[in-house]
Every structure is written in structure tokens, then in C-alpha cells.
Design a protein around this motif. Structure first.
Motif, PDB file in Angstrom:
ATOM      1  N   SER A 234       0.823  -1.218   0.000  1.00  0.00           N
ATOM      2  CA  SER A 234       0.000   0.000   0.000  1.00  0.00           C
ATOM      3  C   SER A 234       0.854   1.265   0.000  1.00  0.00           C
ATOM      4  O   SER A 234       0.557   2.220  -0.731  1.00  0.00           O
ATOM      5  N   ILE A 235       1.920   1.254   0.768  1.00  0.00           N
ATOM      6  CA  ILE A 235       2.798   2.442   0.768  1.00  0.00           C
ATOM      7  C   ILE A 235       3.432   2.623  -0.611  1.00  0.00           C
ATOM      8  O   ILE A 235       3.533   3.741  -1.126  1.00  0.00           O
ATOM      9  N   SER A 236       3.789   1.504  -1.235  1.00  0.00           N
ATOM     10  CA  SER A 236       4.350   1.585  -2.602  1.00  0.00           C
ATOM     11  C   SER A 236       3.323   2.157  -3.568  1.00  0.00           C
ATOM     12  O   SER A 236       3.637   2.978  -4.428  1.00  0.00           O
ATOM     13  N   MET A 237       2.080   1.732  -3.413  1.00  0.00           N
ATOM     14  CA  MET A 237       1.037   2.243  -4.305  1.00  0.00           C
ATOM     15  C   MET A 237       0.866   3.746  -4.119  1.00  0.00           C
ATOM     16  O   MET A 237       0.745   4.502  -5.101  1.00  0.00           O
ATOM     17  N   PHE A 238       0.862   4.193  -2.872  1.00  0.00           N
ATOM     18  CA  PHE A 238       0.682   5.631  -2.621  1.00  0.00           C
ATOM     19  C   PHE A 238       1.823   6.426  -3.266  1.00  0.00           C
ATOM     20  O   PHE A 238       1.593   7.393  -3.987  1.00  0.00           O
ATOM     21  N   ILE A 239       3.048   5.994  -3.028  1.00  0.00           N
ATOM     22  CA  ILE A 239       4.213   6.743  -3.525  1.00  0.00           C
ATOM     23  C   ILE A 239       4.280   6.716  -5.055  1.00  0.00           C
ATOM     24  O   ILE A 239       4.364   7.765  -5.713  1.00  0.00           O
ATOM     25  N   PHE A 240       4.177   5.528  -5.621  1.00  0.00           N
ATOM     26  CA  PHE A 240       4.319   5.424  -7.078  1.00  0.00           C
ATOM     27  C   PHE A 240       3.080   5.937  -7.803  1.00  0.00           C
ATOM     28  O   PHE A 240       3.171   6.504  -8.892  1.00  0.00           O
ATOM     29  N   GLY A 241       1.932   5.783  -7.183  1.00  0.00           N
ATOM     30  CA  GLY A 241       0.719   6.359  -7.783  1.00  0.00           C
ATOM     31  C   GLY A 241       0.851   7.870  -7.873  1.00  0.00           C
ATOM     32  O   GLY A 241       0.527   8.478  -8.900  1.00  0.00           O
ATOM     33  N   PHE A 242       1.372   8.480  -6.804  1.00  0.00           N
ATOM     34  CA  PHE A 242       1.591   9.930  -6.794  1.00  0.00           C
ATOM     35  C   PHE A 242       2.633  10.331  -7.834  1.00  0.00           C
ATOM     36  O   PHE A 242       2.404  11.219  -8.662  1.00  0.00           O
ATOM     37  N   LEU A 243       3.780   9.658  -7.820  1.00  0.00           N
ATOM     38  CA  LEU A 243       4.878  10.046  -8.721  1.00  0.00           C
ATOM     39  C   LEU A 243       4.507   9.851 -10.191  1.00  0.00           C
ATOM     40  O   LEU A 243       4.772  10.720 -11.030  1.00  0.00           O
ATOM     41  N   ILE A 244       3.879   8.734 -10.505  1.00  0.00           N
ATOM     42  CA  ILE A 244       3.504   8.473 -11.902  1.00  0.00           C
ATOM     43  C   ILE A 244       2.414   9.441 -12.358  1.00  0.00           C
ATOM     44  O   ILE A 244       2.436   9.968 -13.476  1.00  0.00           O
ATOM     45  N   SER A 245       1.481   9.764 -11.462  1.00  0.00           N
ATOM     46  CA  SER A 245       0.453  10.755 -11.804  1.00  0.00           C
ATOM     47  C   SER A 245       1.080  12.104 -12.091  1.00  0.00           C
ATOM     48  O   SER A 245       0.783  12.746 -13.112  1.00  0.00           O
ATOM     49  N   MET A 246       1.972  12.539 -11.231  1.00  0.00           N
ATOM     50  CA  MET A 246       2.633  13.835 -11.437  1.00  0.00           C
ATOM     51  C   MET A 246       3.463  13.820 -12.709  1.00  0.00           C
ATOM     52  O   MET A 246       3.473  14.792 -13.472  1.00  0.00           O
ATOM     53  N   GLY A 247       4.126  12.699 -12.961  1.00  0.00           N
ATOM     54  CA  GLY A 247       4.938  12.595 -14.173  1.00  0.00           C
ATOM     55  C   GLY A 247       4.097  12.691 -15.431  1.00  0.00           C
ATOM     56  O   GLY A 247       4.432  13.414 -16.380  1.00  0.00           O
ATOM     57  N   MET A 248       2.966  12.016 -15.445  1.00  0.00           N
ATOM     58  CA  MET A 248       2.100  12.047 -16.629  1.00  0.00           C
ATOM     59  C   MET A 248       1.420  13.411 -16.766  1.00  0.00           C
ATOM     60  O   MET A 248       1.236  13.929 -17.870  1.00  0.00           O
ATOM     61  N   LEU A 249       1.076  14.042 -15.651  1.00  0.00           N
ATOM     62  CA  LEU A 249       0.482  15.396 -15.727  1.00  0.00           C
ATOM     63  C   LEU A 249       1.514  16.373 -16.287  1.00  0.00           C
ATOM     64  O   LEU A 249       1.186  17.222 -17.128  1.00  0.00           O
ATOM     65  N   TYR A 250       2.759  16.222 -15.870  1.00  0.00           N
ATOM     66  CA  TYR A 250       3.801  17.115 -16.391  1.00  0.00           C
ATOM     67  C   TYR A 250       3.988  16.881 -17.885  1.00  0.00           C
ATOM     68  O   TYR A 250       4.136  17.829 -18.673  1.00  0.00           O
ATOM     69  N   TYR A 251       3.967  15.618 -18.302  1.00  0.00           N
ATOM     70  CA  TYR A 251       4.113  15.244 -19.715  1.00  0.00           C
ATOM     71  C   TYR A 251       3.049  15.936 -20.572  1.00  0.00           C
ATOM     72  O   TYR A 251       3.365  16.607 -21.564  1.00  0.00           O
ATOM     73  N   PHE A 252       1.803  15.838 -20.183  1.00  0.00           N
ATOM     74  CA  PHE A 252       0.735  16.442 -20.982  1.00  0.00           C
ATOM     75  C   PHE A 252       0.747  17.956 -20.863  1.00  0.00           C
ATOM     76  O   PHE A 252       0.436  18.679 -21.801  1.00  0.00           O
ATOM     77  N   SER A 253       1.136  18.458 -19.698  1.00  0.00           N
ATOM     78  CA  SER A 253       1.220  19.909 -19.514  1.00  0.00           C
ATOM     79  C   SER A 253       2.349  20.479 -20.375  1.00  0.00           C
ATOM     80  O   SER A 253       2.187  21.493 -21.049  1.00  0.00           O
ATOM     81  N   ALA A 254       3.480  19.778 -20.410  1.00  0.00           N
ATOM     82  CA  ALA A 254       4.626  20.244 -21.206  1.00  0.00           C
ATOM     83  C   ALA A 254       4.291  20.262 -22.699  1.00  0.00           C
ATOM     84  O   ALA A 254       4.810  21.074 -23.462  1.00  0.00           O
ATOM     85  N   LEU A 255       3.372  19.382 -23.111  1.00  0.00           N
ATOM     86  CA  LEU A 255       2.944  19.344 -24.519  1.00  0.00           C
ATOM     87  C   LEU A 255       1.830  20.342 -24.780  1.00  0.00           C
ATOM     88  O   LEU A 255       1.314  20.441 -25.881  1.00  0.00           O
ATOM     89  N   GLY A 256       1.421  21.071 -23.743  1.00  0.00           N
ATOM     90  CA  GLY A 256       0.461  22.158 -23.937  1.00  0.00           C
ATOM     91  C   GLY A 256      -0.996  21.781 -23.832  1.00  0.00           C
ATOM     92  O   GLY A 256      -1.880  22.562 -24.178  1.00  0.00           O
ATOM     93  N   TYR A 257      -1.297  20.589 -23.302  1.00  0.00           N
ATOM     94  CA  TYR A 257      -2.699  20.171 -23.271  1.00  0.00           C
ATOM     95  C   TYR A 257      -3.479  20.783 -22.123  1.00  0.00           C
ATOM     96  O   TYR A 257      -4.670  20.999 -22.191  1.00  0.00           O
ATOM     97  N   PHE A 258      -2.772  21.015 -20.966  1.00  0.00           N
ATOM     98  CA  PHE A 258      -3.426  21.777 -19.921  1.00  0.00           C
ATOM     99  C   PHE A 258      -2.347  22.446 -19.055  1.00  0.00           C
ATOM    100  O   PHE A 258      -1.194  22.052 -19.050  1.00  0.00           O
ATOM    101  N   ARG A 259      -2.789  23.500 -18.360  1.00  0.00           N
ATOM    102  CA  ARG A 259      -1.881  24.237 -17.472  1.00  0.00           C
ATOM    103  C   ARG A 259      -2.345  24.030 -16.033  1.00  0.00           C
ATOM    104  O   ARG A 259      -3.541  24.093 -15.752  1.00  0.00           O
TER     105      ARG A 259
END
Ligand SMILES: Nc1ccn([C@@H]2O[C@H](COP(=O)(O)OP(=O)(O)OP(=O)(O)O)[C@@H](O)[C@H]2O)c(=O)n1
Ligand SMILES: C/C(=C\CO)CCC[C@H](C)CCC[C@H](C)CCCC(C)C
Length: 308
Positions: A234-259
Motif C-alpha cells: 500500500s505504501i508503494s502504491m501511494f508513492i508510485f501512484g503519486f509520482l507516476i500521476s505527477m509525471g504524466m500530468l507534467y508530460y501532458f502539460s509540457a505538450l500544452g494540453y493543460f496548465r
């Protein structure tokens, strides 16, 4: 030059390129809404150029040609991603067939990589409003594949070996089927325009997948209310769920899809990851699978935090 730019360059016309990264008029200050096929077919689009004067722009090339270019672009992207999906499953089939990887690890890596790589491919589709429907054909085709083999209407030992726990065809009709149905919902409802789908898939694919891998290996201390789940998972899920979510949000944000307001986004994603992790730690039944409960909880929390 990225694939998207190359495809866009090949399809570009004087005023616009169809590359999803650059479908903007050469007047960058103009807000350019997604180009619908209808707009392409009529050859007219109008939008507000910021000083209240509605401007319309006529494409130099025939609108039909532009619509055709968008369809060709998206059909090509669909074929590429479809081939990637087949190749991914085939790769893990070979690894398990040659006993180079345990079946449980293979299943989880397919679980983690399929959805995240699929999401990462979204920007190669055009910016036409129909692009999401082309993208949804990939999980739809895999949905049909899972149903066909899950009902034993056909046999694909490689598919069964790389995505089932015990090698039974009927297993395809539960976790894997729910998984691709969630992909279809996220593409059609949220697509690249909302963080909700991105976060939900990051939690289902990355968070839940890592929980299994880490929990099986290091999960000696079990959660009090669910002996099948562990603190390590569960702790792994919390940490990696957070990090992967932030990483993917940054990816789409960097491509200009949302700010996004990043400090607030971090707080919100941490809350979403906590709730998704708690939901995952609860006992699942044959009906309510993690591949339903985790993305559903993430969607509800992300909607409450971000709106649509
Ligand atoms: N929070 C978690 C989640 C999983 N696990 C470990 O990972 C295994 C499988 O987790 P589970 O979520 O039940 O797997 P599923 O999502 O159902 O996927 P699969 O069918 O591939 O097992 C559990 O038995 C447990 O050993 C864990 O320790 N802690
Ligand atoms: C094992 C799985 C879930 C159980 O928890 C995942 C099943 C995955 C499907 C068999 C294949 C899904 C493929 C994706 C729709 C597209 C991936 C494309 C990408 C480029 C690899």
C-alpha cells in the motif's frame, strides 16, 4: 523531429500543420479550438481573436483534403499503437514461454506498461475532435480480443499466459477486461483535455501494479483489516501512484494540453493517491475488482479536486 512532427510535416498545409503539437494558426496569439471535421469540411472556422472581433479563416487547401489528412493521420496513429499493443503482449509471452520471467511478474508488467504507454501515445493522434475515437479503437480491439479468447471462441496461449494469473481463459473476462474498459472510458470521456483520466490511469496502471509487485516481495507485515494486503504494497502504491500521476500530468502539460498550479496539484494528487490506495487495500470481491474500484475512486476524487 518527433513522430508527431514528422507526421504533421508530411501532412502540413500552408496555414496549418496537422501535427498535434502544432495545430495552431501562424498567429500564435490566437486561441485555436480543436478543429472539427465539420469545420474542415466547410473550410471555415471562427474564433474570438481576443479583441472581440470574430474572425474566420479559410484554409488554402480544400477542406475535404484537410479532413482527409486528419483521418489519414489518426488512422496511421491507430495502426502504430495497435501494433505496439500486440507487440507488448507478444514480448511478455515470449519471456514467460522461455521461463525468463514469472507469470505473475509478466502479468503485472503488462498491467503497468499497457495503460501508461497507451496514454503516452495520445499526443501522436491529431488534434481533430474525432481523434479520441480513433484512439479508443485500440482498447476496443483488445476488448474484443479478450472476450473472444475469454469465451474460448478462439485460442491464444500467448495472450492467456502473459495476462492471466492461473492460465485459465475465463480469467481474461475479469481483471484484463475491466482494465481495457477503463481505458476506453478514459479516452472517450476525459482524453488529453482533463487531468482526471490521466490520474485515474496512472493510479490503476502504475499504482495498483506496483502495489502487487512490491507487496508480493516485501509484504510481510499485513494490513490489520485485510490479511491479503500489506503495508509495503500500500505504501508503494501511494508513492508510485503519486509520482507516476505527477509525471504524466507534467508530460501532458509540457505538450500544452493543460496548465496546472503545481503546488496545489501536488496536494490534490497526494489526496487522490491516498484515497485510491485505501480503496485498493480493501478486500475485493469477484464483482468489484481493483481494476474497477481504483480508477473509479480516482475519477471521483480527481473530479472533486480538479473539476472536469
Ligand atoms: N496493497 C497490496 C496489494 C497487493 N499486495 C500483494 O499482491 C498480491 C496481488 O494483489 P491483488 O491486488 O490482489 O492482485 P490483483 O490486482 O487482483 O491482480 P492479480 O489478479 O494479478 O493478482 C496480493 O495477494 C498481495 O500479496 C500487497 O501485499 N499489498
Ligand atoms: C494484465 C492486464 C490487466 C489485469 O490487471 C492488462 C491487460 C492488457 C491488454 C491485454 C492489452 C491492452 C493494450 C492497450 C489497450 C494498448 C497498449 C498500447 C501500447 C503502445 C503498448
Amino acid at each position: 523531429m518527433t513522430l508527431a512532427s514528422a507526421v504533421g510535416a508530411a501532412l502540413s498545409v500552408k496555414h496549418f500543420s496537422l501535427s498535434p503539437l502544432r495545430l495552431r494558426p501562424h498567429k500564435p496569439h490566437l486561441f485555436s479550438p480543436p478543429t472539427s471535421t465539420a469545420a474542415l469540411l466547410t473550410g471555415r472556422r471562427s474564433w474570438n481573436d481576443g479583441d472581440g472581433v470574430v474572425k474566420s479563416l479559410r484554409f488554402r487547401r480544400s477542406a475535404a483534403a484537410l479532413a482527409g489528412s486528419a483521418v489519414v493521420h489518426d488512422a496511421g496513429a491507430t495502426a502504430v499503437v495497435m501494433a505496439g499493443a500486440y507487440g507488448l503482449v507478444l514480448t511478455f509471452d515470449v519471456l514467460t514461454q522461455r521461463n525468463l520471467m514469472e507469470q505473475s511478474l509478466s502479468r503485472k508488467l503488462v498491467h503497468i506498461l499497457s495503460g501508461l504507454l497507451f496514454m503516452a501515445c495520445w499526443p501522436i493522434f491529431s488534434t481533430s475532435t474525432e481523434a479520441r475515437y480513433f484512439a479508443s479503437l485500440v482498447p476496443l480491439a483488445n476488448c474484443l480480443r479478450l472476450v473472444t479468447h475469454g469465451l474460448s471462441l478462439a485460442t491464444d496461449e500467448g495472450l492467456i499466459k502473459s495476462v492471466t494469473r492461473e492460465g485459465k481463459p475465463e480469467e481474461l473476462l475479469r481483471g484484463p477486461l475491466y482494465y481495457v474498459l477503463v481505458l476506453i472510458v478514459c479516452v472517450l470521456v476525459f482524453w488529453r483535455e482533463s487531468p482526471i483520466g490521466v490520474i485515474s490511469l496512472a493510479m490503476m496502471c502504475g499504482g495498483d501494479g506496483i502495489a502487487d509487485i512490491m507487496g508480493r516481495r516485501f509484504g510481510s507485515i499485513k494490513i490489520p483489516y485485510n490479511e491479503k494486503k500489506s503495508w509495503a504494497g500500500s505504501i508503494s502504491m501511494f508513492i508510485f501512484g503519486f509520482l507516476i500521476s505527477m509525471g504524466m500530468l507534467y508530460y501532458f502539460s509540457a505538450l500544452g494540453y493543460f496548465r496546472l498550479d503545481w503546488p496545489r496539484t501536488m496536494e490534490r494528487v497526494a489526496l487522490i493517491s491516498f484515497v485510491a490506495t485505501f480503496v485498493e487495500s480493501l478486500s475485493t470481491t469477484r464483482t468489484v475488482d481493483d481494476n474497477i474500484s481504483v480508477p473509479l475512486a480516482s475519477m471521483v476524487m480527481a473530479f472533486l479536486c480538479f473539476g472536469y
